[in-house]
Design an enzyme around this catalytic site. Structure first.
Site, PDB file in Angstrom:
ATOM      1  N   HIS A 285     -10.663  -3.337   3.956  1.00 21.69           N
ATOM      2  CA  HIS A 285     -10.424  -2.940   5.348  1.00 21.69           C
ATOM      3  C   HIS A 285     -11.245  -1.733   5.778  1.00 21.69           C
ATOM      4  CE1 HIS A 285      -7.897  -0.442   2.834  1.00 21.69           C
ATOM      5  NE2 HIS A 285      -7.770   0.422   3.828  1.00 21.69           N
ATOM      6  N   ASP A 286     -11.959  -1.106   4.856  1.00 18.55           N
ATOM      7  CA  ASP A 286     -12.731   0.098   5.173  1.00 18.55           C
ATOM      8  C   ASP A 286     -14.241  -0.126   5.197  1.00 18.55           C
ATOM      9  OD1 ASP A 286     -10.700   1.942   5.592  1.00 18.55           O
ATOM     10  OD2 ASP A 286     -10.504   2.423   3.461  1.00 18.55           O
TER      11      ASP A 286
ATOM     12  N   ASP B 299      -3.119   4.461  -2.375  1.00 17.21           N
ATOM     13  CA  ASP B 299      -4.237   4.891  -1.538  1.00 17.21           C
ATOM     14  C   ASP B 299      -4.663   6.323  -1.860  1.00 17.21           C
ATOM     15  OD1 ASP B 299      -5.872   4.443   1.042  1.00 17.21           O
ATOM     16  OD2 ASP B 299      -4.806   6.302   1.481  1.00 17.21           O
TER      17      ASP B 299
ATOM     18  N   GLU C   3      -6.596   3.481  -5.929  1.00 12.88           N
ATOM     19  CA  GLU C   3      -7.862   3.664  -5.210  1.00 12.88           C
ATOM     20  C   GLU C   3      -8.460   4.966  -5.711  1.00 12.88           C
ATOM     21  OE1 GLU C   3      -9.591   3.760  -0.649  1.00 12.88           O
ATOM     22  OE2 GLU C   3      -7.811   4.928  -1.147  1.00 12.88           O
TER      23      GLU C   3
ATOM     24  N   ASP D   9       0.855  -1.181   0.000  1.00 10.05           N
ATOM     25  CA  ASP D   9       0.000   0.000   0.000  1.00 10.05           C
ATOM     26  C   ASP D   9       0.895   1.235   0.000  1.00 10.05           C
ATOM     27  OD1 ASP D   9      -2.543   1.169   0.044  1.00 10.05           O
ATOM     28  OD2 ASP D   9      -3.228  -0.225   1.571  1.00 10.05           O
TER      29      ASP D   9
END
Length: 812
Positions: free
Chosen positions: A350-351, A225, A282, A123
């Site tokens: 994860h969000d 990200d 993302e 990431d």
């Protein structure tokens, strides 16, 4: 379907398995054929007993990922960080967070991954840093510091007001006051995560250096990200505020802002564009109409992007899945990137809360809905990502206190709502539904202490109590478990190129329960049929399917034997996948038939049609479709596409001028040579583009449905006009997503439904299952940026009202 051209991979020992014969425009790439597995390192495996997952723990569990069938690992941030937002607040790009391990541990991890013929990506967070990063410490030291411009600083407005009214994504103001220099800095996320100033060339070069530093250490790419937030609206103006709010949601002024492409092209050129690696962005705020520009095979910014229209649908529905809206979103993306791009497919990360607890039913149909959601997304065109715990059906959790939730966004929300006088229990109910920590509880390996995650007395976040029955060890022994279903599903995708490079087409478009689609190559066609509801669903296909063609089902009991079956009745959340082998038809036969029919076709002068102009709506629709799907850089291919477009225009003009041509085109007995007679097995990409343009151009000319007219087509045909028909119409859809003029008309449109408990859908009457009617139903709301918490409040209010009504009925 285009031929596949194989390109070299980083590791020559990791080679794709050639299957079916396919066609010329698609290039075979290792990352297209991969299945990715996302690791949230704090929650994956603790190797040293401190209650926090680490790099050593990831190494211990690599064989689980390998056995699952995944071969690309994405690890959330492991860089040095004060951990205000679980590692997304980086204080040093070239150091590792102490609790995770050392750089030597990372090097060992990379080596172990590659030894297992897998790849690893990290990431990369470049929209912001931690306020403890040396760059920011220097930047805030004085207004004249050389790094002052590396972050976004502004004076406040007169009267002690903030520079503008932007709201942080994590709630509250997006500005934090710095007393020492008497200015504010911008933070779109946490106040401890100041935004970097991408307008500063010196800063950009430092970011590029940090990126290449990692690539030189042997990683295989990045997931980048919040990359769509790096460009802010020039001048940072106030947002419109008609409701006179203290802070206004600011996405429009910092999400995919005009001009961002210049930064990203430079970023690619200076970093990952020089390596044989994969890049995943993302890209919140990027729609399907812009996606090709971002992921074009030759000129794109990334290899693939995570699109958020689907996740916005999660926020909008919360607890109930709108299947029609899901079809619209996914089909729009599948078709937009069909030729020159690639999708990153996911249903968990994860969000977001766990999928079985939001869209599904994590109690009565826990296993069934987990396997249904897995099937519907994993066999689409794109690289599927599996989030840790998804493969065993992990669920949401309900901790009693806000202190049990480490998530900074949840804490901010709780404090703000509490200050408004909202009751603790009411706030917690919303966090139970929407909280990010639902996805961050430790991986459930077995039924021992802490689910096998750690030997510590207490882990960094609580364990979901259901680990005693939902865990890896238990499911490995169960042939029918969610885990073993995932293994079969992934193996099916890897062993059949049709699920990787085959053309996607939607079927059963208007069915409110069943998401059905096909994947087609030159030698195979797969039917993916999924009931995404907790009710029985029935439907009819034009194509008959047999038990011998069934390659996957999620039923525990064997599917009853069937041969050339066209009518189906699916259990709640039932899925089936069929693969049909087929051969190309005799081209000479088709040529002879078309030559014979050409004599019957009316002749229309091109001069007489030249004066007929396209409507504004047709022009706009055509331009939009071309923008989405026709970004070819190859001049030869461009000429073919342009010719196909002109042919489509000519056909429409002919249709407008001579009604007889339309009637002849629709008539199955008399088909002109210029008609789009579809042979899907042999159809080229160029012909498919021509049909799509033909559909768009004809949207303006809708034949009204008149059930009383004997000569008109059946309502089922009008409901489900396919791309297969040259003269397609905007469908008049009935049911819960459209207004009905009368009960009688509604019954005609929904004639195949046998009871109020069942939705039924049939194939098109023109003999084609492919159907895109749902794309043109304007009554379906398919995504929204509405706050998930606002939707959760409405859901709770509805539940309370239902309880009150039930109590009143009981009292009566």
């Amino acid at each position: 379907m285009p031929d596949i051209i194989e390109t070299p991979t980083i590791d020559e020992s990791i080679k794709p398995i050639p299957n079916e014969t396919t066609s010329p425009q698609i290039r075979r790439q290792w990352w297209k054929e991969s299945v990715a597995y996302q690791i949230y390192p704090r929650s994956f495996q603790d190797s040293n007993g401190d209650g926090i997952g680490d790099i050593g723990g990831i190494i211990q569990r690599l064989d689980h990922i390998k056995d699952l069938g995944a071969d690309l690992i994405w690890i959330c941030p492991i860089y040095k960080s004060p951990n205000d937002d679980n590692g997304y607040d980086i204080s040093d790009y070239s150091q590792i967070m102490d609790v995770f391990g050392t750089m030597e541990d990372v090097e060992k991890l990379i080596k172990c991954v590659h030894e297992r013929k897998m790849r690893i990506i990290l990431d990369l967070v470049m929209n912001h840093t931690s306020d403890e990063h040396p760059w920011f410490i220097e930047s805030r030291s004085s207004r004249t510091n050389p790094k002052r411009d590396w972050y976004i600083w502004r004076d406040g407005k007169p009267g002690g007001h903030r520079p503008n009214n932007w709201e942080s994504i994590f709630n509250g103001s997006a500005w934090e006051y710095d007393k020492e220099t008497d200015q504010y800095y911008l933070h779109l996320f946490s106040r401890k995560m100041p935004d970097l100033n991408w307008e500063c060339a010196e800063l950009r070069q430092e970011l590029y250096n940090a990126t290449c530093w990692w690539l030189d250490r042997g990683i295989d790419g990045f997931r980048i990200d919040a990359v769509s937030h790096i460009k802010k609206k020039p001048g940072l103006p106030d947002l419109p505020n008609p409701k006179h709010l203290e802070f206004v949601s600011s996405f429009d002024y910092h999400m995919n802002v005009e001009g961002i492409e210049e930064h990203l092209h430079e970023f690619k050129k200076g970093t990952y564009g020089k390596y044989d690696v994969v890049s995943v962005g993302e890209a919140n705020g990027v729609g399907a109409d812009q996606a090709v520009e971002w992921v074009d095979e030759k000129q794109g910014l990334f290899n693939m992007i995570f699109q958020f229209e689907g996740t916005n649908l999660w926020e909008k529905t919360l607890g109930t899945l709108d299947v029609l809206a899901l079809k619209r979103i996914m089909t729009r993306w599948e078709k937009a990137l069909e030729k020159n791009g690639w999708n990153a497919l996911f249903i968990e990360n994860h969000d977001k809360p766990r999928i079985v607890s939001t869209w599904g039913n994590d109690k009565e149909y826990w296993r069934e809905c987990a396997t249904a959601f897995a099937t519907v997304y994993m066999l689409m065109m794109g690289t599927p990502f599996v989030y840790q715990g998804q493969e065993i059906g992990m669920t949401n959790v309900r901790f009693p206190s806000i202190n049990d939730y480490p998530d900074v966004a949840a804490k901010n929300f709780y404090n703000l709502e509490l200050a408004k006088g909202i009751d603790h229990n009411d706030i917690m109910q919303i966090i139970y539904i929407t909280g990010r920590d639902n996805a961050r509880t430790p991986m459930q390996w077995d039924d021992s202490l802490n689910a096998g995650f750690s030997t510590a007395q207490q882990s960094w976040i609580g364990i979901n109590p259901n680990y005693v029955r939902i865990n890896v060890a238990q499911q490995e022994k169960d042939e029918y478990s969610i885990l073993n279903f995932y293994k079969r599903l992934i193996r099916l995708r890897k062993e059949n190129d049709v699920f990787i490079y085959g053309i996607y087409d939607l079927i059963l478009s208007s069915h409110t329960q069943v998401y059905g689609y096909t994947r087609t190559s030159d030698t195979k066609r797969a039917y993916i049929l999924t009931n995404l509801t907790d009710r029985v669903a029935q439907f009819t296909l034009f194509q008959g399917l047999s038990s011998s063609q069934l390659v996957l089902s999620n039923l525990i009991e064997p599917v009853p034997e069937h041969t050339d079956e066209k009518s189906f009745k699916f259990h709640p959340y039932e899925i089936r996948v069929y693969i049909i082998e087929h051969k190309k038809k005799d081209q000479h036969h088709h040529h002879h038939r078309n030559s014979h029919e050409k004599k019957k076709s009316p002749i229309v002068s091109t001069e007489s049609t030249a004066a007929v102009s396209l409507t504004k709506r047709q022009k706009a629709a055509l331009e939009k479709l071309e923008h989405i799907s026709n970004k070819a850089r190859n001049q030869v291919d461009e000429n073919i596409i342009l010719k196909a477009t002109e042919d489509a225009k000519r056909k429409v003009l002919t249709t407008l001028k001579t009604k007889a041509v339309s009637e002849t085109t629709i008539n199955d007995q008399e088909i002109s040579a210029d008609s789009v007679v579809i042979d899907i097995e042999n159809e080229s990409i160029q012909k498919k583009r021509e049909r799509q343009r033909s559909l768009v151009l004809n949207l303006e000319h809708i034949t009204p449905i008149n059930p009383t007219t004997p000569s008109c087509h059946s309502s089922s045909e009008q409901l489900r006009r396919s791309f297969s028909a040259q003269v397609s119409t905007k469908p008049v859809l009935k049911g819960r997503h459209a207004d009905s003029s009368s009960d009688e008309e509604y019954e005609i449109e929904k004639r195949t439904t046998s009871t109020s408990e069942l939705d039924d859908e049939t194939s098109t009457s023109d003999g084609k299952d492919i159907d895109y009617a749902v794309l043109y139903d304007d009554t379906i709301e398919d995504f929204s940026y509405t706050s998930a918490r606002e939707q959760a409040k409405k859901r709770l209010l509805r539940n309370q009202q239902e309880i009150m009504l039930q109590q009143i009925k009981e009292q009566e």
